[in-house]
Design a protein around this motif. Structure first.
Motif, PDB file in Angstrom:
ATOM      1  N   GLN A   1      -2.334   5.967   8.247  1.00 31.04           N
ATOM      2  CA  GLN A   1      -2.553   6.176   6.816  1.00 31.04           C
ATOM      3  C   GLN A   1      -2.082   7.560   6.420  1.00 31.04           C
ATOM      4  O   GLN A   1      -2.471   8.547   7.025  1.00 31.04           O
ATOM      5  CB  GLN A   1      -4.045   6.031   6.494  1.00 31.04           C
ATOM      6  CG  GLN A   1      -4.436   6.345   5.067  1.00 31.04           C
ATOM      7  CD  GLN A   1      -3.977   5.282   4.104  1.00 31.04           C
ATOM      8  OE1 GLN A   1      -4.134   4.089   4.355  1.00 31.04           O
ATOM      9  NE2 GLN A   1      -3.414   5.698   2.991  1.00 31.04           N
TER      10      GLN A   1
ATOM     11  N   HIS B   1       0.609   6.888  -0.738  1.00 32.86           N
ATOM     12  CA  HIS B   1      -0.373   6.870   0.350  1.00 32.86           C
ATOM     13  C   HIS B   1      -0.152   5.622   1.199  1.00 32.86           C
ATOM     14  O   HIS B   1      -0.927   4.673   1.168  1.00 32.86           O
ATOM     15  CB  HIS B   1      -1.796   6.937  -0.198  1.00 32.86           C
ATOM     16  CG  HIS B   1      -2.021   8.116  -1.071  1.00 32.86           C
ATOM     17  ND1 HIS B   1      -2.854   8.091  -2.144  1.00 32.86           N
ATOM     18  CD2 HIS B   1      -1.504   9.371  -1.042  1.00 32.86           C
ATOM     19  CE1 HIS B   1      -2.860   9.279  -2.734  1.00 32.86           C
ATOM     20  NE2 HIS B   1      -2.034  10.063  -2.077  1.00 32.86           N
ATOM     21  N   VAL B   2       0.894   5.670   1.976  1.00 34.72           N
ATOM     22  CA  VAL B   2       1.417   4.525   2.726  1.00 34.72           C
ATOM     23  C   VAL B   2       0.546   4.181   3.926  1.00 34.72           C
ATOM     24  O   VAL B   2      -0.012   5.059   4.575  1.00 34.72           O
ATOM     25  CB  VAL B   2       2.854   4.858   3.202  1.00 34.72           C
ATOM     26  CG1 VAL B   2       3.422   3.766   4.085  1.00 34.72           C
ATOM     27  CG2 VAL B   2       3.750   5.120   2.013  1.00 34.72           C
TER      28      VAL B   2
ATOM     29  N   LYS C   1       0.838  -1.198   0.000  1.00 36.16           N
ATOM     30  CA  LYS C   1       0.000   0.000   0.000  1.00 36.16           C
ATOM     31  C   LYS C   1       0.876   1.252   0.000  1.00 36.16           C
ATOM     32  O   LYS C   1       1.746   1.410   0.842  1.00 36.16           O
ATOM     33  CB  LYS C   1      -0.929  -0.010   1.222  1.00 36.16           C
ATOM     34  CG  LYS C   1      -1.904   1.131   1.262  1.00 36.16           C
ATOM     35  CD  LYS C   1      -2.902   1.046   0.138  1.00 36.16           C
ATOM     36  CE  LYS C   1      -3.952   2.150   0.289  1.00 36.16           C
ATOM     37  NZ  LYS C   1      -4.653   2.390  -0.932  1.00 36.16           N
ATOM     38  N   GLY C   2       0.666   2.088  -0.996  1.00 29.71           N
ATOM     39  CA  GLY C   2       1.394   3.349  -1.112  1.00 29.71           C
ATOM     40  C   GLY C   2       2.651   3.279  -1.952  1.00 29.71           C
ATOM     41  O   GLY C   2       3.298   4.294  -2.175  1.00 29.71           O
TER      42      GLY C   2
ATOM     43  N   SER D   1       1.409   5.174  -5.126  1.00 32.14           N
ATOM     44  CA  SER D   1       0.669   6.412  -4.866  1.00 32.14           C
ATOM     45  C   SER D   1       1.325   7.300  -3.816  1.00 32.14           C
ATOM     46  O   SER D   1       1.052   8.496  -3.755  1.00 32.14           O
ATOM     47  CB  SER D   1      -0.745   6.081  -4.386  1.00 32.14           C
ATOM     48  OG  SER D   1      -0.706   5.484  -3.094  1.00 32.14           O
TER      49      SER D   1
END
Length: 129
Positions: free
Chosen positions: A99, A77-78, A71-72, A75
């Motif tokens: 987040q 967006h970790v 995740k991220g 993007s």
């Protein structure tokens, strides 16, 4: 009367004790640790779980791409892992995260941005700027 919950002794976590579906996946719900906001649901396999626990970066299994998805990673967006929990039936996970930015691919804070009220769909939040 106040209830007191005693912490049980710790045991080594073994992902093989989870109840994976026929595809070898288990649902994982991501929740913002500071607010309790439910951000998203995605799937994990045993290796994604191991990667998440080893790195502290939440890693899912993408069913559409048939590959790991940190995740991220693309993007920015970790999701930083804060706590990793297993439900009572051992067939669902809860990952408490910090987040950064939106969690949803639609650029919204949460994937759960649509409510059904009085039989009508209501959009609760707009994409983030």
């Amino acid at each position: 009367m106040q209830k007191v919950f005693a912490m049980s002794r710790s045991a080594t976590f073994d992902p093989s004790t989870l109840k994976f579906n026929e595809a070898g996946l288990v649902p994982a719900i991501a929740q913002e640790e500071s607010t309790g906001e439910v951000l998203m649901m995605a799937w994990m396999n045993a290796e994604a779980i191991q990667k998440t626990l080893e790195t502290g970066r939440v890693t899912y299994w993408s069913r559409s791409r048939q590959s790991f998805w940190v995740k991220g990673e693309s993007s920015g967006h970790v999701q930083e892992l804060v706590d990793f929990r297993v439900d009572c039936d051992r067939d669902c996970l809860l990952v408490l995260v910090r987040q950064s930015g939106p969690a949803c691919h639609t650029n919204r804070r949460s994937c759960f941005y649509t409510a059904v009220r009085d039989g009508e769909e209501v959009e609760l939040m707009s994409p983030m700027a």
